[in-house]
Design a protein around this motif. Structure first.
Motif, PDB file in Angstrom:
ATOM      1  N   THR A  45       0.844  -1.191   0.000  1.00 43.69           N
ATOM      2  CA  THR A  45       0.000   0.000   0.000  1.00 43.69           C
ATOM      3  C   THR A  45       0.876   1.236   0.000  1.00 43.69           C
ATOM      4  N   SER A  46       0.575   2.162  -0.877  1.00 39.18           N
ATOM      5  CA  SER A  46       1.275   3.440  -0.936  1.00 39.18           C
ATOM      6  C   SER A  46       0.294   4.531  -0.520  1.00 39.18           C
ATOM      7  N   ALA A  47       0.533   5.107   0.647  1.00 39.13           N
ATOM      8  CA  ALA A  47      -0.307   6.187   1.158  1.00 39.13           C
ATOM      9  C   ALA A  47       0.292   7.536   0.761  1.00 39.13           C
ATOM     10  N   ALA A  48      -0.399   8.607   1.085  1.00 34.63           N
ATOM     11  CA  ALA A  48       0.042   9.947   0.706  1.00 34.63           C
ATOM     12  C   ALA A  48       1.472  10.206   1.169  1.00 34.63           C
ATOM     13  N   GLY A  49       2.301  10.700   0.261  1.00 35.47           N
ATOM     14  CA  GLY A  49       3.685  11.015   0.569  1.00 35.47           C
ATOM     15  C   GLY A  49       4.665   9.881   0.321  1.00 35.47           C
ATOM     16  N   MET A  50       4.159   8.682   0.058  1.00 32.94           N
ATOM     17  CA  MET A  50       5.049   7.541  -0.171  1.00 32.94           C
ATOM     18  C   MET A  50       5.469   7.462  -1.641  1.00 32.94           C
ATOM     19  N   VAL A  51       6.606   6.792  -1.863  1.00 33.91           N
ATOM     20  CA  VAL A  51       7.184   6.651  -3.192  1.00 33.91           C
ATOM     21  C   VAL A  51       7.066   5.198  -3.639  1.00 33.91           C
ATOM     22  N   MET A  52       6.763   4.998  -4.909  1.00 38.21           N
ATOM     23  CA  MET A  52       6.762   3.657  -5.491  1.00 38.21           C
ATOM     24  C   MET A  52       7.909   3.547  -6.486  1.00 38.21           C
ATOM     25  N   ALA A  53       8.580   2.406  -6.487  1.00 40.83           N
ATOM     26  CA  ALA A  53       9.713   2.188  -7.386  1.00 40.83           C
ATOM     27  C   ALA A  53       9.594   0.810  -8.013  1.00 40.83           C
ATOM     28  N   PHE A  54       9.380   0.771  -9.328  1.00 44.37           N
ATOM     29  CA  PHE A  54       9.257  -0.488 -10.051  1.00 44.37           C
ATOM     30  C   PHE A  54      10.436  -0.657 -10.996  1.00 44.37           C
TER      31      PHE A  54
END
Length: 278
Positions: free
Chosen positions: A60-69
């Protein structure tokens, strides 16, 4: 190109000179089908929360979090609750990442690998947000290049490891079987391919091919073939070809078939993608 009808909307930007794209979107009901990108993909969730599966686990990515694929990393995604989510994402080609690292590294390094798809880092979120904002407002090439270098360098320094070279595949019967099937799918991605075709090509049973392919690549052979068709469609659309022609050349049944899967996988329609400003 921007589409903001109703409560869901998406804006898309694409560079004409380099492998660099950006999307800004808000989704409530949209559900991404399992897909992957040829590029590295880095996102920032701005509002709400989104949940997705990647590497066999839920995140889960909530507000302010970064996703890296990482490139070719299979994932899906949808809103974590009824309020939906808003997010920015930047797709950066492997060759552009390599060029940036060659400039900033003191010694030759391989392409980075990101160990976790969700990161809690205000520093990275700020770098990505600044890059994304500049791209969508049409920043000049010098500012764009500086922001790309800054974001990539920070991502690699804070969240990745850079192996000395591409990791070698573990030699095994499963790997060999999957790679053999992948050969045929790449050669004939726009053509109808049956499970029997893969079985004959690999000299194995249909079930053995399916199981080996899922183990090696995280997708069923049919899903992988569709990924190749979608990537071909992206290239043709970026060249300005109309969606009906693209659908035919990329192997989709018709334009509606292309539109349905393109939207499920990328969050924008083929028309939005083709008309994205450069």
């Amino acid at each position: 190109m921007t589409g903001r009808s109703g409560r869901e909307w998406a804006s898309y930007w694409r560079s004409a000179e380099m492998p660099l794209e950006a999307m800004y979107a808000r989704f409530l009901r949209h559900r991404y089908h399992r897909h992957s990108h040829e590029t590295y993909s880095f996102g920032v969730t701005e509002h709400g929360a989104q949940t997705f599966t990647c590497r066999g686990a839920g995140h889960t990515s909530a507000a302010g979090m970064v996703m890296a694929f990482n490139p070719d990393e299979v994932h899906d995604g949808h809103a974590a609750h009824e309020l939906g989510f808003e997010y920015r994402i930047v797709h950066i080609g492997q060759e552009l990442i390599a060029d940036v690292l060659a400039d900033v590294a003191e010694r030759p390094v391989g392409l980075p690998l990101f160990a976790t798809p969700v990161l809690s880092s205000p520093v990275l979120a700020a770098r990505l947000r600044r890059l994304h904002t500049a791209l969508l407002r049409g920043a000049g090439p010098l500012e764009r290049d500086e922001l790309v270098s800054s974001a990539v360098a920070a991502l690699v320094r804070l969240a990745a490891r850079t192996p000395p070279g591409p990791p070698a595949l573990r030699p095994s019967a499963v790997t060999h079987l999957a790679a053999k099937a992948r050969e045929l799918i790449h050669d004939r991605y726009a053509d109808p391919i049956s499970a029997d075709d893969l079985a004959v090509w690999t000299g194995s049973s249909r079930y053995a091919v399916y199981r080996a392919f899922r183990t090696a690549y995280g997708l069923a052979p049919s899903d992988y073939q569709r990924q190749l068709r979608l990537r071909a469609a992206r290239r043709l659309l970026a060249q300005g070809h109309p969606a009906a022609r693209v659908a035919s050349e990329a192997g989709f049944t018709d334009q509606a078939h292309l539109t349905r899967w393109f939207t499920r996988s990328y969050g924008v329609t083929p028309a939005q993608y083709r008309l994205a400003r450069t």
